[in-house]
Design an enzyme around this catalytic site. Structure first.
Site, PDB file in Angstrom:
ATOM      1  N   GLU A  26       0.832  -1.202   0.000  1.00  0.00           N
ATOM      2  CA  GLU A  26       0.000   0.000   0.000  1.00  0.00           C
ATOM      3  C   GLU A  26       0.866   1.251   0.000  1.00  0.00           C
ATOM      4  O   GLU A  26       0.570   2.214  -0.710  1.00  0.00           O
ATOM      5  CB  GLU A  26      -0.926   0.015   1.228  1.00  0.00           C
ATOM      6  N   CYS A  34      -2.738  -3.100   6.997  1.00  0.00           N
ATOM      7  CA  CYS A  34      -2.421  -2.996   8.424  1.00  0.00           C
ATOM      8  C   CYS A  34      -2.864  -1.613   8.906  1.00  0.00           C
ATOM      9  O   CYS A  34      -3.180  -0.723   8.110  1.00  0.00           O
ATOM     10  CB  CYS A  34      -0.927  -3.204   8.655  1.00  0.00           C
ATOM     11  N   CYS A  84      -0.810   1.361   7.435  1.00  0.00           N
ATOM     12  CA  CYS A  84      -1.182   1.662   6.048  1.00  0.00           C
ATOM     13  C   CYS A  84      -2.593   2.233   5.988  1.00  0.00           C
ATOM     14  O   CYS A  84      -2.873   3.115   5.170  1.00  0.00           O
ATOM     15  CB  CYS A  84      -1.061   0.424   5.167  1.00  0.00           C
TER      16      CYS A  84
END
Length: 149
Positions: free
Chosen positions: A75, A99, A102
């Site tokens: 990302e 996550c 991100c």
């Protein structure tokens, strides 16, 4: 939101994220990401890996402590390489949702929609739960796709 049906375009872009994930040299987790605009044009993509000109030796890739400190997530790479305003765009990630770190960056870039396969990987469960929470708070639509078998 966990769903069992997504559009053909969402499936295509998830498939592209899966394909791109295979470009990663990470021996344990290969992640891919695709950013599209409202007209379904691919704006950017990324996979997890080290920064340019950083040697991706087996020693670093197989040492979890070192790898975690220097790897860029898929990302992050997609966001960095986008080189444009991402307001209102969608991001597709493979093999799981972003996550929490991100997710925060995705929110800052004003991306409004996240599509990812539903995944209960125990290693990431706390981070993914936090991602779900902050996406909801920020008004980012989250679609977790679980294909019926």
């Amino acid at each position: 939101m966990k769903v069992n049906f997504i559009s053909k375009w969402d499936k295509r872009f998830l498939g592209l994220a899966e394909y791109i994930s295979n470009w990663s040299k990470d021996p344990s987790t290969k992640v891919g990401s695709v950013i599209t605009d409202k007209d379904r044009r691919v704006i950017s993509f990324g996979f997890n890996g080290f920064a340019k000109n950083v040697i991706d030796s087996d020693e670093r890739l197989n040492n979890r402590e070192i790898k975690i400190q220097i790897i860029l997530h898929a990302e992050e790479n997609a966001l960095i390489f986008s080189q444009r305003d991402l307001s209102g765009c969608s991001i597709f990630t493979w093999p799981f949702l972003p996550c929490s770190k991100c997710a925060s960056q995705i929110i800052q870039y004003n991306i409004k929609r996240v599509v990812a396969p539903y995944n209960e990987n125990p290693r990431w469960i706390e981070s993914h739960n936090l991602s779900r929470e902050i996406f909801k708070e920020a008004g980012v639509e989250l679609i977790e796709y679980e294909e019926k078998t």
